[in-house]
Motif scaffolding. Structure first.
Motif, mmCIF file in Angstrom:
data_model
loop_
_atom_site.group_PDB
_atom_site.id
_atom_site.type_symbol
_atom_site.label_atom_id
_atom_site.label_comp_id
_atom_site.label_asym_id
_atom_site.label_seq_id
_atom_site.Cartn_x
_atom_site.Cartn_y
_atom_site.Cartn_z
ATOM 1 N N TYR A 104 3.697 5.255 16.438
ATOM 2 C CA TYR A 104 3.638 4.041 16.123
ATOM 3 C C TYR A 104 4.421 3.045 17.027
ATOM 4 O O TYR A 104 4.466 1.919 17.043
ATOM 5 N N GLY A 105 5.133 3.639 18.136
ATOM 6 C CA GLY A 105 6.087 2.903 19.155
ATOM 7 C C GLY A 105 5.022 1.816 20.015
ATOM 8 O O GLY A 105 5.604 0.680 20.225
ATOM 9 N N ASP A 106 3.809 1.898 19.997
ATOM 10 C CA ASP A 106 2.850 0.889 20.682
ATOM 11 C C ASP A 106 2.839 -0.146 19.859
ATOM 12 O O ASP A 106 2.149 -1.340 20.436
ATOM 13 N N SER A 107 2.693 -0.045 18.523
ATOM 14 C CA SER A 107 2.209 -1.143 17.686
ATOM 15 C C SER A 107 3.151 -1.859 17.023
ATOM 16 O O SER A 107 3.067 -2.702 16.555
ATOM 17 N N TYR A 108 4.638 -1.216 16.772
ATOM 18 C CA TYR A 108 5.768 -1.869 16.123
ATOM 19 C C TYR A 108 6.936 -1.725 16.869
ATOM 20 O O TYR A 108 7.111 -0.777 17.918
ATOM 21 N N ASP A 109 7.570 -2.574 16.549
ATOM 22 C CA ASP A 109 9.137 -2.209 16.914
ATOM 23 C C ASP A 109 9.887 -1.077 15.508
ATOM 24 O O ASP A 109 9.596 -1.576 14.541
ATOM 25 N N THR A 119 -4.715 -1.381 7.401
ATOM 26 C CA THR A 119 -3.926 -2.331 6.911
ATOM 27 C C THR A 119 -3.532 -3.377 8.017
ATOM 28 O O THR A 119 -2.656 -4.099 7.787
ATOM 29 N N THR A 120 -4.288 -3.482 8.952
ATOM 30 C CA THR A 120 -4.239 -4.443 10.186
ATOM 31 C C THR A 120 -2.768 -4.214 10.579
ATOM 32 O O THR A 120 -2.121 -5.365 10.845
ATOM 33 N N LYS A 121 -2.192 -3.083 10.764
ATOM 34 C CA LYS A 121 -0.817 -2.741 11.133
ATOM 35 C C LYS A 121 0.192 -3.623 10.375
ATOM 36 O O LYS A 121 1.015 -4.080 10.943
ATOM 37 N N ALA A 122 -0.076 -3.430 8.993
ATOM 38 C CA ALA A 122 1.163 -4.331 8.277
ATOM 39 C C ALA A 122 2.551 -3.444 8.537
ATOM 40 O O ALA A 122 2.502 -2.207 8.657
ATOM 41 N N PRO A 123 3.661 -4.244 8.351
ATOM 42 C CA PRO A 123 5.018 -3.468 8.400
ATOM 43 C C PRO A 123 4.907 -2.599 7.465
ATOM 44 O O PRO A 123 4.521 -2.214 6.301
ATOM 45 N N LEU A 177 -10.076 -1.468 0.842
ATOM 46 C CA LEU A 177 -8.649 -1.626 0.431
ATOM 47 C C LEU A 177 -8.277 -3.102 0.198
ATOM 48 O O LEU A 177 -7.397 -3.348 -0.777
ATOM 49 N N GLY A 178 -8.833 -3.937 1.088
ATOM 50 C CA GLY A 178 -8.443 -5.531 0.837
ATOM 51 C C GLY A 178 -7.207 -5.615 1.579
ATOM 52 O O GLY A 178 -6.576 -4.710 2.254
ATOM 53 N N PRO A 179 -6.583 -6.973 1.585
ATOM 54 C CA PRO A 179 -5.294 -7.253 2.351
ATOM 55 C C PRO A 179 -4.144 -6.534 1.894
ATOM 56 O O PRO A 179 -3.981 -6.353 0.690
ATOM 57 N N ILE A 180 -3.392 -6.279 2.921
ATOM 58 C CA ILE A 180 -2.239 -5.496 2.641
ATOM 59 C C ILE A 180 -1.043 -6.193 3.419
ATOM 60 O O ILE A 180 -1.185 -6.582 4.619
ATOM 61 N N ASP A 181 0.167 -6.407 2.734
ATOM 62 C CA ASP A 181 1.188 -7.048 3.225
ATOM 63 C C ASP A 181 2.145 -6.128 4.000
ATOM 64 O O ASP A 181 3.076 -6.623 4.787
ATOM 65 N N ALA A 182 2.299 -4.932 3.201
ATOM 66 C CA ALA A 182 3.192 -3.974 3.720
ATOM 67 C C ALA A 182 2.687 -2.491 3.289
ATOM 68 O O ALA A 182 2.086 -2.349 2.303
ATOM 69 N N PHE A 197 1.147 -1.166 0.093
ATOM 70 C CA PHE A 197 0.135 -0.028 -0.237
ATOM 71 C C PHE A 197 0.937 1.215 -0.072
ATOM 72 O O PHE A 197 1.758 1.518 0.742
ATOM 73 N N VAL A 198 0.530 1.940 -0.823
ATOM 74 C CA VAL A 198 1.405 3.471 -1.085
ATOM 75 C C VAL A 198 0.434 4.430 -0.833
ATOM 76 O O VAL A 198 -0.213 5.017 -1.727
ATOM 77 N N PRO A 199 0.220 5.146 0.262
ATOM 78 C CA PRO A 199 -0.798 6.219 0.761
ATOM 79 C C PRO A 199 -0.332 7.397 0.100
ATOM 80 O O PRO A 199 0.667 7.620 0.050
ATOM 81 N N LEU A 200 -1.249 8.200 -0.341
ATOM 82 C CA LEU A 200 -0.954 9.708 -1.108
ATOM 83 C C LEU A 200 0.127 9.548 -2.151
ATOM 84 O O LEU A 200 0.965 10.076 -1.971
ATOM 85 N N CYS A 201 -0.240 8.653 -3.089
ATOM 86 C CA CYS A 201 0.700 8.025 -4.085
ATOM 87 C C CYS A 201 1.114 9.104 -5.181
ATOM 88 O O CYS A 201 2.137 8.776 -5.639
ATOM 89 N N GLY A 202 0.013 9.934 -5.470
ATOM 90 C CA GLY A 202 0.229 10.663 -6.824
ATOM 91 C C GLY A 202 0.556 9.891 -8.089
ATOM 92 O O GLY A 202 -0.273 8.773 -8.131
ATOM 93 N N LYS A 203 1.639 10.160 -8.795
ATOM 94 C CA LYS A 203 1.631 9.149 -9.920
ATOM 95 C C LYS A 203 3.334 8.706 -9.765
ATOM 96 O O LYS A 203 3.835 8.677 -10.797
ATOM 97 N N THR A 204 3.621 8.593 -8.497
ATOM 98 C CA THR A 204 5.177 8.312 -8.262
ATOM 99 C C THR A 204 5.445 6.897 -9.104
ATOM 100 O O THR A 204 5.039 6.097 -9.360
#
Length: 212
Positions: A178-183, A145-149, A114-119, A42-49
């Motif tokens: 993000y500190g409470d949800s990720y390393d 994204t269910t806290k995808a990396p 959105l559907g399933p997201i891996d990262a 998933f690329v949020p606010l992606c423009g036309k990158t």
């Protein structure tokens, strides 16, 4: 989100934030996410990158969210893909093989849409939003994204010297979001040669966020 601000930027072709090639951060650090080919990014606010073209060419599937429809039209044109366009609740859905872009307010993009997201590859979303929206954004991103990396880019500079975007997001703020949800792993922190937009000294910070 300030729709008129971003729409005017695209209509005036004032898109100095757009690179004509893939971001070196993506090229050099994407492998730290340890994804299998065919993973959905998933690329949020992606423009036309051009990062999307890089991801597709390297065997990944891409989902994106973008406020300005003109940017998405240009994205598919440059990818030489003919999109199927449909309505998905409050947003438009542009789709082709291995790519889904949702046009509208990112806060209207639900996990069901959105559907399933891996990262997540956040190259210009957190830093594009003013301070009073970043808490809402980070919470929404983790929810849909269910806290995808994540591979995340942030900038640090004296906000009094230059108005964003990109806005200054300190390491402490990244940890607050993000500190409470990720390393959190700060992969690299570098001084931007010549300063940010040539206006003020700044650091670019590249983060790897993996599930705790």
């Amino acid at each position: 989100m300030d729709t008129s601000f971003w729409l005017q930027r695209w209509e005036n072709n004032n898109i100095t934030f757009h690179r004509s090639d893939a971001n070196p951060v993506l090229v050099n650090y994407f492998q730290t996410l340890s994804l299998m080919k065919d993973s959905r990014v998933f690329v949020p606010l992606c423009g036309k990158t051009r990062d999307i073209a890089w991801l597709l060419s390297n065997g990944y599937r891409v989902a994106g969210a973008e406020l300005v429809e003109m940017a998405v039209e240009q994205l598919f044109m440059e990818l030489e893909l003919e999109p199927t366009i449909s309505d998905a609740e409050e947003v438009k859905h542009y789709s082709a093989k291995n790519i889904d872009i949702f046009v509208g307010n990112i806060f209207d993009v639900s996990s069901q849409i959105l559907g399933p997201i891996d990262a997540v590859y956040d190259r210009a979303a957190l830093v594009a939003l003013p301070e009073d929206m970043r808490n809402q954004y980070s919470a929404h991103l983790m929810e849909v994204t269910t806290k995808a990396p994540q591979l995340l880019i942030s900038y640090e500079y004296d906000q009094t010297l230059m108005a964003g975007p990109p806005f200054s997001v300190s390491n402490e703020e990244v940890n607050q979001h993000y500190g409470d949800s990720y390393d959190l792993n700060l992969l690299v922190s570098t001084d931007i040669v010549g300063g940010l937009k040539g206006k003020c000294a700044a650091k670019k910070n590249i983060w790897l966020l993996k599930n705790t």
